[in-house]
Design a protein around this motif. Structure first.
Motif, PDB file in Angstrom:
ATOM      1  N   LYS A  90       7.065   7.981 -10.532  1.00 34.63           N
ATOM      2  CA  LYS A  90       7.576   7.659  -9.101  1.00 34.63           C
ATOM      3  C   LYS A  90       6.769   7.910  -8.191  1.00 34.63           C
ATOM      4  O   LYS A  90       6.177   9.041  -7.835  1.00 34.63           O
ATOM      5  CB  LYS A  90       8.825   8.655  -8.907  1.00 34.63           C
ATOM      6  CG  LYS A  90       9.593   8.444  -7.574  1.00 34.63           C
ATOM      7  CD  LYS A  90      10.791   9.400  -7.710  1.00 34.63           C
ATOM      8  CE  LYS A  90      11.268   9.253  -6.147  1.00 34.63           C
ATOM      9  NZ  LYS A  90      12.581  10.484  -6.240  1.00 34.63           N
ATOM     10  N   ALA A  91       6.388   6.807  -7.322  1.00 31.63           N
ATOM     11  CA  ALA A  91       5.733   6.970  -6.096  1.00 31.63           C
ATOM     12  C   ALA A  91       6.723   7.037  -4.792  1.00 31.63           C
ATOM     13  O   ALA A  91       7.420   5.897  -4.774  1.00 31.63           O
ATOM     14  CB  ALA A  91       4.896   5.707  -6.225  1.00 31.63           C
ATOM     15  N   THR A  92       6.291   7.743  -3.938  1.00 35.52           N
ATOM     16  CA  THR A  92       7.067   7.788  -2.604  1.00 35.52           C
ATOM     17  C   THR A  92       5.707   7.875  -1.588  1.00 35.52           C
ATOM     18  O   THR A  92       5.059   8.681  -1.450  1.00 35.52           O
ATOM     19  CB  THR A  92       7.703   9.411  -2.376  1.00 35.52           C
ATOM     20  OG1 THR A  92       8.657   9.347  -3.742  1.00 35.52           O
ATOM     21  CG2 THR A  92       8.480   9.404  -1.184  1.00 35.52           C
ATOM     22  N   PHE A  93       6.261   6.772  -0.812  1.00 30.32           N
ATOM     23  CA  PHE A  93       5.137   6.614   0.328  1.00 30.32           C
ATOM     24  C   PHE A  93       6.167   6.801   1.836  1.00 30.32           C
ATOM     25  O   PHE A  93       7.078   6.430   1.967  1.00 30.32           O
ATOM     26  CB  PHE A  93       5.003   4.964   0.410  1.00 30.32           C
ATOM     27  CG  PHE A  93       4.138   4.674   1.681  1.00 30.32           C
ATOM     28  CD1 PHE A  93       2.745   4.811   1.747  1.00 30.32           C
ATOM     29  CD2 PHE A  93       4.829   3.930   2.501  1.00 30.32           C
ATOM     30  CE1 PHE A  93       2.036   4.363   2.698  1.00 30.32           C
ATOM     31  CE2 PHE A  93       3.953   3.314   3.836  1.00 30.32           C
ATOM     32  CZ  PHE A  93       2.690   3.697   4.020  1.00 30.32           C
ATOM     33  N   ASP A  94       5.128   7.700   2.387  1.00 25.87           N
ATOM     34  CA  ASP A  94       5.589   8.176   3.651  1.00 25.87           C
ATOM     35  C   ASP A  94       4.954   7.161   4.906  1.00 25.87           C
ATOM     36  O   ASP A  94       3.753   7.354   5.291  1.00 25.87           O
ATOM     37  CB  ASP A  94       5.347   9.555   3.981  1.00 25.87           C
ATOM     38  CG  ASP A  94       6.378  10.348   5.108  1.00 25.87           C
ATOM     39  OD1 ASP A  94       6.696   9.494   5.943  1.00 25.87           O
ATOM     40  OD2 ASP A  94       5.909  11.454   5.428  1.00 25.87           O
ATOM     41  N   ALA A  95       5.828   6.277   5.436  1.00 27.53           N
ATOM     42  CA  ALA A  95       5.279   5.398   6.696  1.00 27.53           C
ATOM     43  C   ALA A  95       4.821   5.991   7.956  1.00 27.53           C
ATOM     44  O   ALA A  95       5.882   6.213   8.712  1.00 27.53           O
ATOM     45  CB  ALA A  95       6.050   4.357   6.790  1.00 27.53           C
ATOM     46  N   GLU A  96       3.824   6.647   8.068  1.00 23.84           N
ATOM     47  CA  GLU A  96       3.421   7.271   9.186  1.00 23.84           C
ATOM     48  C   GLU A  96       2.610   6.427  10.343  1.00 23.84           C
ATOM     49  O   GLU A  96       2.345   6.852  11.440  1.00 23.84           O
ATOM     50  CB  GLU A  96       2.510   8.407   8.899  1.00 23.84           C
ATOM     51  CG  GLU A  96       3.065   9.818   8.072  1.00 23.84           C
ATOM     52  CD  GLU A  96       4.253  10.335   9.117  1.00 23.84           C
ATOM     53  OE1 GLU A  96       3.849  10.443  10.069  1.00 23.84           O
ATOM     54  OE2 GLU A  96       5.309  10.746   8.593  1.00 23.84           O
ATOM     55  N   SER A  97       2.447   5.262   9.954  1.00 21.99           N
ATOM     56  CA  SER A  97       1.652   4.221  10.803  1.00 21.99           C
ATOM     57  C   SER A  97       2.088   2.708  10.445  1.00 21.99           C
ATOM     58  O   SER A  97       2.697   2.533   9.305  1.00 21.99           O
ATOM     59  CB  SER A  97       0.198   4.320  10.646  1.00 21.99           C
ATOM     60  OG  SER A  97      -0.348   4.093   9.391  1.00 21.99           O
ATOM     61  N   ILE A  98       2.105   1.871  11.621  1.00 20.87           N
ATOM     62  CA  ILE A  98       2.621   0.873  11.653  1.00 20.87           C
ATOM     63  C   ILE A  98       1.759  -0.461  10.962  1.00 20.87           C
ATOM     64  O   ILE A  98       0.570  -0.138  11.415  1.00 20.87           O
ATOM     65  CB  ILE A  98       3.304   0.186  13.059  1.00 20.87           C
ATOM     66  CG1 ILE A  98       4.332   1.266  13.582  1.00 20.87           C
ATOM     67  CG2 ILE A  98       3.711  -1.015  13.113  1.00 20.87           C
ATOM     68  CD1 ILE A  98       4.964   1.351  14.663  1.00 20.87           C
ATOM     69  N   GLY A  99       2.203  -1.281  10.231  1.00 15.20           N
ATOM     70  CA  GLY A  99       1.253  -2.384   9.900  1.00 15.20           C
ATOM     71  C   GLY A  99       1.331  -2.630   8.304  1.00 15.20           C
ATOM     72  O   GLY A  99       2.133  -1.673   7.779  1.00 15.20           O
ATOM     73  N   VAL A 100       0.556  -3.265   7.766  1.00 17.46           N
ATOM     74  CA  VAL A 100       0.509  -3.632   6.235  1.00 17.46           C
ATOM     75  C   VAL A 100      -0.064  -2.346   5.562  1.00 17.46           C
ATOM     76  O   VAL A 100      -0.957  -1.824   5.963  1.00 17.46           O
ATOM     77  CB  VAL A 100      -0.433  -4.872   6.178  1.00 17.46           C
ATOM     78  CG1 VAL A 100      -0.515  -5.080   4.413  1.00 17.46           C
ATOM     79  CG2 VAL A 100       0.312  -6.035   6.998  1.00 17.46           C
ATOM     80  N   PHE A 101       0.459  -2.043   4.483  1.00 18.25           N
ATOM     81  CA  PHE A 101      -0.275  -0.898   3.650  1.00 18.25           C
ATOM     82  C   PHE A 101      -0.136  -1.585   2.253  1.00 18.25           C
ATOM     83  O   PHE A 101       0.465  -2.451   1.865  1.00 18.25           O
ATOM     84  CB  PHE A 101       0.546   0.212   3.540  1.00 18.25           C
ATOM     85  CG  PHE A 101       2.023   0.156   2.967  1.00 18.25           C
ATOM     86  CD1 PHE A 101       2.100   0.517   1.793  1.00 18.25           C
ATOM     87  CD2 PHE A 101       3.017  -0.221   3.745  1.00 18.25           C
ATOM     88  CE1 PHE A 101       3.421   0.181   0.924  1.00 18.25           C
ATOM     89  CE2 PHE A 101       4.181  -0.163   3.233  1.00 18.25           C
ATOM     90  CZ  PHE A 101       4.395  -0.105   1.797  1.00 18.25           C
ATOM     91  N   HIS A 102      -1.254  -1.073   1.533  1.00  9.30           N
ATOM     92  CA  HIS A 102      -1.382  -1.322   0.190  1.00  9.30           C
ATOM     93  C   HIS A 102      -2.083  -0.155  -0.620  1.00  9.30           C
ATOM     94  O   HIS A 102      -3.278   0.186  -0.425  1.00  9.30           O
ATOM     95  CB  HIS A 102      -2.247  -2.489  -0.029  1.00  9.30           C
ATOM     96  CG  HIS A 102      -2.470  -3.259  -1.565  1.00  9.30           C
ATOM     97  ND1 HIS A 102      -3.610  -2.878  -2.393  1.00  9.30           N
ATOM     98  CD2 HIS A 102      -1.768  -3.949  -2.310  1.00  9.30           C
ATOM     99  CE1 HIS A 102      -3.371  -3.415  -3.404  1.00  9.30           C
ATOM    100  NE2 HIS A 102      -2.204  -4.238  -3.577  1.00  9.30           N
ATOM    101  N   LYS A 103      -1.325   0.399  -1.464  1.00  9.18           N
ATOM    102  CA  LYS A 103      -1.835   1.818  -1.993  1.00  9.18           C
ATOM    103  C   LYS A 103      -1.963   1.612  -3.473  1.00  9.18           C
ATOM    104  O   LYS A 103      -1.267   1.163  -4.069  1.00  9.18           O
ATOM    105  CB  LYS A 103      -0.881   2.978  -1.434  1.00  9.18           C
ATOM    106  CG  LYS A 103      -0.551   3.054  -0.007  1.00  9.18           C
ATOM    107  CD  LYS A 103      -1.808   3.605   0.693  1.00  9.18           C
ATOM    108  CE  LYS A 103      -1.786   3.437   2.277  1.00  9.18           C
ATOM    109  NZ  LYS A 103      -3.068   3.759   2.903  1.00  9.18           N
ATOM    110  N   SER A 104      -2.791   2.402  -4.020  1.00  9.46           N
ATOM    111  CA  SER A 104      -2.956   2.586  -5.542  1.00  9.46           C
ATOM    112  C   SER A 104      -2.480   4.086  -6.067  1.00  9.46           C
ATOM    113  O   SER A 104      -2.655   4.886  -5.332  1.00  9.46           O
ATOM    114  CB  SER A 104      -4.415   2.159  -5.873  1.00  9.46           C
ATOM    115  OG  SER A 104      -5.045   3.036  -5.542  1.00  9.46           O
ATOM    116  N   ILE A 105      -1.976   4.077  -7.147  1.00 12.86           N
ATOM    117  CA  ILE A 105      -1.897   5.301  -7.898  1.00 12.86           C
ATOM    118  C   ILE A 105      -2.524   5.106  -9.330  1.00 12.86           C
ATOM    119  O   ILE A 105      -2.416   4.358  -9.879  1.00 12.86           O
ATOM    120  CB  ILE A 105      -0.182   5.504  -8.256  1.00 12.86           C
ATOM    121  CG1 ILE A 105       0.521   5.543  -6.949  1.00 12.86           C
ATOM    122  CG2 ILE A 105       0.032   6.675  -8.790  1.00 12.86           C
ATOM    123  CD1 ILE A 105       1.227   4.263  -6.672  1.00 12.86           C
TER     124      ILE A 105
END
Length: 126
Positions: A90-105
């Protein structure tokens, strides 16, 4: 002749033992490896569960799960997953900045071939 025979027997034994270990590896089979959240709200955490099946022969044990940044937290199945058993990350992303995001686990376990990679992406809007 005796020396050649013992060499062949030793080589056969090594190949047999090696194939037994390779055959018994657990294996991740992910339902999907990328999740697109689409548009999400600023400062509102979002989560997604990546599901997998152990499609191998041995018990699958996840030893470590690491997110690419501090804005993503991962939880995972901590018990050994038997052959044909299911587990999750389970991945939980906390949106702390505006814009596009692409994260890896990165998911590390006792599988052949090294770590597995999961991805989350989206656009944070106000």
């Amino acid at each position: 002749m005796k020396r050649r025979f013992s060499g062949i027997v030793a080589l056969s034994l090594i190949l047999f033992i090696s194939s037994a270990f390779i055959y018994n590896y657990p294996k991740f089979e992910w339902a999907k490896t990328t999740h697109d959240f689409g548009d999400i709200k600023y400062k509102q955490p979002v989560s997604h569960e990546f599901e997998f099946t152990n499609n191998g022969q041995g018990f699958l044990v996840i030893s470590k799960v690491e997110a690419s940044c501090g804005c993503t937290v991962a939880e995972y199945t901590k018990t050994p997953v038997p052959p044909n058993g299911k587990g999750k990350v389970k991945a939980t992303f906390d949106a702390e900045s505006i814009g596009v995001f692409h994260k890896s686990i990165t998911v590390t376990g006792n599988v052949e071939g090294g770590p597995e990679y999961l991805y989350i992406k989206g656009v944070v809007k106000e």
